[in-house]
Design a protein around this motif. Structure first.
Motif, PDB file in Angstrom:
ATOM      1  N   SER A  58       8.389 -13.478 -12.925  1.00 46.30           N
ATOM      2  CA  SER A  58       8.809 -12.178 -12.401  1.00 46.30           C
ATOM      3  C   SER A  58       7.779 -11.094 -12.718  1.00 46.30           C
ATOM      4  O   SER A  58       7.671 -10.109 -11.988  1.00 46.30           O
ATOM      5  CB  SER A  58      10.171 -11.794 -12.956  1.00 46.30           C
ATOM      6  OG  SER A  58      10.110 -11.587 -14.354  1.00 46.30           O
ATOM      7  N   SER A  62       5.216  -9.461  -9.035  1.00 48.43           N
ATOM      8  CA  SER A  62       5.960  -8.207  -9.015  1.00 48.43           C
ATOM      9  C   SER A  62       5.423  -7.311  -7.900  1.00 48.43           C
ATOM     10  O   SER A  62       4.512  -7.676  -7.163  1.00 48.43           O
ATOM     11  CB  SER A  62       5.823  -7.503 -10.369  1.00 48.43           C
ATOM     12  OG  SER A  62       4.480  -7.132 -10.582  1.00 48.43           O
ATOM     13  N   GLN A  63       5.980  -6.126  -7.803  1.00 48.13           N
ATOM     14  CA  GLN A  63       5.526  -5.169  -6.801  1.00 48.13           C
ATOM     15  C   GLN A  63       4.092  -4.719  -7.071  1.00 48.13           C
ATOM     16  O   GLN A  63       3.361  -4.383  -6.154  1.00 48.13           O
ATOM     17  CB  GLN A  63       6.462  -3.972  -6.755  1.00 48.13           C
ATOM     18  CG  GLN A  63       7.822  -4.300  -6.196  1.00 48.13           C
ATOM     19  CD  GLN A  63       8.740  -3.082  -6.179  1.00 48.13           C
ATOM     20  OE1 GLN A  63       8.416  -2.040  -6.713  1.00 48.13           O
ATOM     21  NE2 GLN A  63       9.899  -3.233  -5.545  1.00 48.13           N
TER      22      GLN A  63
END
Length: 74
Positions: A58, A62-63
């Motif tokens: 994660s 991620s962004q």
């Protein structure tokens, strides 16, 4: 961040051991070439694999990754 520091520490130890062995003449004339190939073809990919295997996906996906890829033109 700790994983990055650990990775650099491992690389520094490998470099240090290679340097000491090379200075003492234990590796012969082709020792530098052998150690270079070992480091780039075996040790570095193994370190990358183990670091990514322990990483939290994660955090990796991620962004921020998308923003970085977009900014880099990828």
């Amino acid at each position: 961040m700790q994983g990055v520091l650990t990775g650099f520490a491992v690389i520094a130890v490998v470099i240090g051991v290679g340097y000491v062995l090379g200075r003492r003449g234990h590796l012969g004339e082709d020792g530098r070439t052998v150690l270079t190939r070992l480091a780039f073809n075996v040790a570095t990919p193994a370190l990358l694999f183990t670091t990514l295997a322990r990483a939290d996906l994660s955090v990796i996906f991620s962004q921020r990754l998308l923003v970085t890829a977009a900014a880099g033109g990828g």
